[in-house]
Design a protein around this motif. Structure first.
Motif, PDB file in Angstrom:
ATOM      1  N   GLY A   1       0.748  -1.316  -0.226  1.00  0.00           N
ATOM      2  CA  GLY A   1       0.351   0.001  -0.169  1.00  0.00           C
ATOM      3  C   GLY A   1       0.791   1.295  -0.028  1.00  0.00           C
ATOM      4  O   GLY A   1       1.514   1.100  -0.135  1.00  0.00           O
ATOM      5  N   PRO A   2       0.050   2.239   0.132  1.00  0.00           N
ATOM      6  CA  PRO A   2       1.490   3.881  -0.146  1.00  0.00           C
ATOM      7  C   PRO A   2       1.351   4.338   0.978  1.00  0.00           C
ATOM      8  O   PRO A   2       0.912   3.671   2.381  1.00  0.00           O
ATOM      9  CB  PRO A   2       0.469   4.700  -0.183  1.00  0.00           C
ATOM     10  CG  PRO A   2      -1.073   4.032   0.338  1.00  0.00           C
ATOM     11  CD  PRO A   2      -1.281   3.077  -0.020  1.00  0.00           C
ATOM     12  N   PHE A   3       2.798   4.507   1.426  1.00  0.00           N
ATOM     13  CA  PHE A   3       3.658   4.897   2.580  1.00  0.00           C
ATOM     14  C   PHE A   3       2.913   6.432   2.500  1.00  0.00           C
ATOM     15  O   PHE A   3       2.939   7.329   2.918  1.00  0.00           O
ATOM     16  CB  PHE A   3       5.632   4.845   1.859  1.00  0.00           C
ATOM     17  CG  PHE A   3       6.379   5.473   2.962  1.00  0.00           C
ATOM     18  CD1 PHE A   3       6.391   4.159   3.753  1.00  0.00           C
ATOM     19  CD2 PHE A   3       6.126   6.312   3.520  1.00  0.00           C
ATOM     20  CE1 PHE A   3       7.212   3.779   5.198  1.00  0.00           C
ATOM     21  CE2 PHE A   3       7.579   6.800   5.292  1.00  0.00           C
ATOM     22  CZ  PHE A   3       8.216   5.350   5.348  1.00  0.00           C
TER      23      PHE A   3
ATOM     24  N   ARG B   1       4.848   9.520   7.614  1.00  0.00           N
ATOM     25  CA  ARG B   1       7.059   9.122   7.733  1.00  0.00           C
ATOM     26  C   ARG B   1       7.094  10.008   7.084  1.00  0.00           C
ATOM     27  O   ARG B   1       8.596   9.453   7.759  1.00  0.00           O
ATOM     28  CB  ARG B   1       6.238   7.300   7.729  1.00  0.00           C
ATOM     29  CG  ARG B   1       4.953   6.880   8.178  1.00  0.00           C
ATOM     30  CD  ARG B   1       4.934   6.595   9.863  1.00  0.00           C
ATOM     31  NE  ARG B   1       6.576   6.119  10.045  1.00  0.00           N
ATOM     32  CZ  ARG B   1       7.480   6.968  11.842  1.00  0.00           C
ATOM     33  NH1 ARG B   1       6.364   7.085  12.502  1.00  0.00           N
ATOM     34  NH2 ARG B   1       8.603   6.304  12.143  1.00  0.00           N
ATOM     35  N   ARG B   2       7.495  10.028   6.209  1.00  0.00           N
ATOM     36  CA  ARG B   2       7.362  11.243   5.393  1.00  0.00           C
ATOM     37  C   ARG B   2       8.655  12.136   6.126  1.00  0.00           C
ATOM     38  O   ARG B   2       9.836  12.521   6.196  1.00  0.00           O
ATOM     39  CB  ARG B   2       7.614  11.691   3.672  1.00  0.00           C
ATOM     40  CG  ARG B   2       6.615  10.166   3.334  1.00  0.00           C
ATOM     41  CD  ARG B   2       6.418  10.780   2.376  1.00  0.00           C
ATOM     42  NE  ARG B   2       6.109  10.229   0.964  1.00  0.00           N
ATOM     43  CZ  ARG B   2       6.503   8.848   0.244  1.00  0.00           C
ATOM     44  NH1 ARG B   2       7.882   9.072   0.378  1.00  0.00           N
ATOM     45  NH2 ARG B   2       5.643   8.189  -0.670  1.00  0.00           N
TER      46      ARG B   2
ATOM     47  N   PHE C   1      -0.007   9.010  14.277  1.00  0.00           N
ATOM     48  CA  PHE C   1       0.650   9.546  14.108  1.00  0.00           C
ATOM     49  C   PHE C   1       1.295  10.826  15.426  1.00  0.00           C
ATOM     50  O   PHE C   1       0.256  10.905  16.448  1.00  0.00           O
ATOM     51  CB  PHE C   1       0.628  11.038  13.390  1.00  0.00           C
ATOM     52  CG  PHE C   1       1.645  11.513  12.971  1.00  0.00           C
ATOM     53  CD1 PHE C   1       2.774  11.229  12.256  1.00  0.00           C
ATOM     54  CD2 PHE C   1       1.739  13.265  13.886  1.00  0.00           C
ATOM     55  CE1 PHE C   1       3.706  11.727  11.722  1.00  0.00           C
ATOM     56  CE2 PHE C   1       2.439  14.488  13.110  1.00  0.00           C
ATOM     57  CZ  PHE C   1       3.644  13.683  12.284  1.00  0.00           C
ATOM     58  N   THR C   2       2.576  10.243  15.757  1.00  0.00           N
ATOM     59  CA  THR C   2       3.090  10.531  16.905  1.00  0.00           C
ATOM     60  C   THR C   2       3.128  12.227  16.686  1.00  0.00           C
ATOM     61  O   THR C   2       4.743  12.412  15.296  1.00  0.00           O
ATOM     62  CB  THR C   2       4.364  10.524  17.326  1.00  0.00           C
ATOM     63  OG1 THR C   2       5.761  10.056  16.328  1.00  0.00           O
ATOM     64  CG2 THR C   2       4.811   8.856  17.825  1.00  0.00           C
ATOM     65  N   LEU C   3       2.549  13.417  17.287  1.00  0.00           N
ATOM     66  CA  LEU C   3       2.424  14.666  16.557  1.00  0.00           C
ATOM     67  C   LEU C   3       3.133  15.260  17.951  1.00  0.00           C
ATOM     68  O   LEU C   3       3.807  15.175  18.793  1.00  0.00           O
ATOM     69  CB  LEU C   3       1.045  14.942  17.468  1.00  0.00           C
ATOM     70  CG  LEU C   3       1.028  16.892  16.363  1.00  0.00           C
ATOM     71  CD1 LEU C   3       0.999  16.682  14.997  1.00  0.00           C
ATOM     72  CD2 LEU C   3       0.222  17.139  16.945  1.00  0.00           C
ATOM     73  N   PRO C   4       4.145  15.835  17.040  1.00  0.00           N
ATOM     74  CA  PRO C   4       5.576  17.474  17.706  1.00  0.00           C
ATOM     75  C   PRO C   4       4.619  17.496  18.466  1.00  0.00           C
ATOM     76  O   PRO C   4       3.728  18.586  17.573  1.00  0.00           O
ATOM     77  CB  PRO C   4       6.633  17.827  17.084  1.00  0.00           C
ATOM     78  CG  PRO C   4       6.747  16.198  15.518  1.00  0.00           C
ATOM     79  CD  PRO C   4       5.236  15.967  15.445  1.00  0.00           C
ATOM     80  N   HIS C   5       4.639  18.625  19.672  1.00  0.00           N
ATOM     81  CA  HIS C   5       3.981  19.693  20.730  1.00  0.00           C
ATOM     82  C   HIS C   5       5.079  20.256  21.069  1.00  0.00           C
ATOM     83  O   HIS C   5       5.715  19.869  22.074  1.00  0.00           O
ATOM     84  CB  HIS C   5       2.960  19.452  21.576  1.00  0.00           C
ATOM     85  CG  HIS C   5       1.683  20.229  21.954  1.00  0.00           C
ATOM     86  ND1 HIS C   5       1.606  20.892  21.224  1.00  0.00           N
ATOM     87  CD2 HIS C   5       1.802  20.133  23.138  1.00  0.00           C
ATOM     88  CE1 HIS C   5       0.575  21.698  22.052  1.00  0.00           C
ATOM     89  NE2 HIS C   5       0.987  21.202  23.135  1.00  0.00           N
ATOM     90  N   VAL C   6       4.951  21.932  20.907  1.00  0.00           N
ATOM     91  CA  VAL C   6       5.974  21.895  21.634  1.00  0.00           C
ATOM     92  C   VAL C   6       5.625  22.927  23.481  1.00  0.00           C
ATOM     93  O   VAL C   6       4.087  23.674  23.331  1.00  0.00           O
ATOM     94  CB  VAL C   6       6.353  23.314  20.603  1.00  0.00           C
ATOM     95  CG1 VAL C   6       7.245  24.326  21.968  1.00  0.00           C
ATOM     96  CG2 VAL C   6       6.698  23.535  19.810  1.00  0.00           C
TER      97      VAL C   6
ATOM     98  N   THR D   1       0.183  16.305   3.756  1.00  0.00           N
ATOM     99  CA  THR D   1       0.280  15.590   2.368  1.00  0.00           C
ATOM    100  C   THR D   1       0.546  15.925   1.906  1.00  0.00           C
ATOM    101  O   THR D   1       1.499  15.784   0.352  1.00  0.00           O
ATOM    102  CB  THR D   1      -1.033  14.987   2.561  1.00  0.00           C
ATOM    103  OG1 THR D   1      -1.642  14.146   3.499  1.00  0.00           O
ATOM    104  CG2 THR D   1      -1.528  14.052   1.338  1.00  0.00           C
ATOM    105  N   THR D   2       0.697  17.428   1.315  1.00  0.00           N
ATOM    106  CA  THR D   2       0.971  18.134  -0.062  1.00  0.00           C
ATOM    107  C   THR D   2       2.453  18.117   0.218  1.00  0.00           C
ATOM    108  O   THR D   2       3.089  18.325  -0.519  1.00  0.00           O
ATOM    109  CB  THR D   2       0.659  19.918   0.210  1.00  0.00           C
ATOM    110  OG1 THR D   2      -0.959  19.192  -0.015  1.00  0.00           O
ATOM    111  CG2 THR D   2       0.929  20.249  -0.854  1.00  0.00           C
TER     112      THR D   2
END
Length: 293
Positions: free
Chosen positions: A29-31, A35-36, A124-129, A166-167
């Motif tokens: 499937g699509p990556f 993750r990119r 998704f592991t979201l970076p949060h400041v 995504t873009t």
């Protein structure tokens, strides 16, 4: 009764009845675009000369105090507050070089940590400041972390992920260029944090150290496992709660001696549970210099 199946090389292998009818195959499937972004962040940290310190800290007092808190508080938030206060006392540990090669040190401590959230692309592991983490209490940091987990779209990084994530990953070279700019820009660094704290070890039981790849941050702390272990306390052997931490410094900007002083300060703050027992009182000592760039 055992059955036999054929292995890829043609030999016979005994299998249990339950496994005899499991079909072989692969799914392609699509990556995931998210993750990119992670891959680009890891590659951005390659310019750091990583110097690791593995420390184990007695967190018995901290856990007892947190358990008696009127409102449930996050242990990760306690570690974040402790790391931020130690970094404020030793600002050289989270200094970095800007695009002109000049040394940049902060009068504040912003902690970049990870929050696992559910997005349209999955987990998704979201970076949060956590801004100004050195002068905030554990309850305040806990509330912000939980709010980000409940609705990641309320955070700045969450909105950017939804709008451009995504873009950005579809345009060749854009994400690596973005991280290269973040690594050297003083202005943008105010948005991304000065210190990283990752709680990968809190998702599993048992002790152990986690060594993450270097990130943009010159100071990175990975919270490992926590177990009960015998420790010497006032000349006696007691069973204590012990936390494993991995601390990574950028050897480009700091040597072993000041790094060791930071670790000693962090040990004192964590083991004495200062962030729980005493309110935050300041940001840094007089050794800090600012910048207007």
């Amino acid at each position: 009764m055992r059955k036999h199946s054929m292995t890829p090389d043609g030999s016979r292998r005994a299998t249990s009845p339950a496994a005899a009818y499991r079909p072989r195959g692969v799914d392609v499937g699509p990556f995931p675009p998210s993750r990119r972004l992670v891959i680009a962040a890891v590659r951005a940290g390659r310019h750091l000369a990583a110097m690791h310190s593995l420390v184990d800290l007695d967190v018995t007092r901290a856990r007892n105090l947190l358990a008696r808190s009127a409102e449930p508080v996050s242990f990760t938030a306690f570690v974040v507050a402790s790391v931020a206060r130690a970094a404020a006392a030793h600002p050289q540990v989270h200094a970095y070089r800007n695009w002109r090669g000049r040394l940049v040190r902060h009068r504040h401590v912003d902690v970049n940590t990870l929050v696992e959230v559910t997005t349209r692309q999955g987990l998704f592991t979201l970076p949060h400041v956590l801004h100004n983490a050195d002068i905030r209490d554990v309850q305040d940091l806990t509330a912000e972390l939980r709010a980000a987990k409940r609705d990641y779209a309320t955070t700045g990084t969450g909105r950017l992920l939804d709008r451009f994530g995504t873009t950005m990953t579809r345009l060749p070279g854009l994400v690596p260029t973005m991280y290269a700019v973040l690594a050297r820009s003083v202005r943008l660094r105010q948005l991304t944090g000065t210190v990283a704290v990752t709680a990968v070890g809190m998702f599993g039981a048992g002790g152990g150290f986690g060594i993450a790849p270097p990130s943009l941050m010159p100071l990175q702390v990975v919270i490992g496992g926590a177990t009960q272990r015998p420790r010497a306390v006032d000349g006696r052997i007691e069973v204590r709660d012990v936390l494993d931490l991995t601390i990574t410094f950028d050897h480009n900007v700091i040597d072993g001696a000041p790094a060791a002083r930071f670790v000693a300060e962090l040990r004192h703050l964590v083991e004495d549970a200062e962030a729980v027992r005493a309110p935050a009182v300041g940001t840094s000592d007089g050794d800090t210099t600012g910048t207007t760039e």
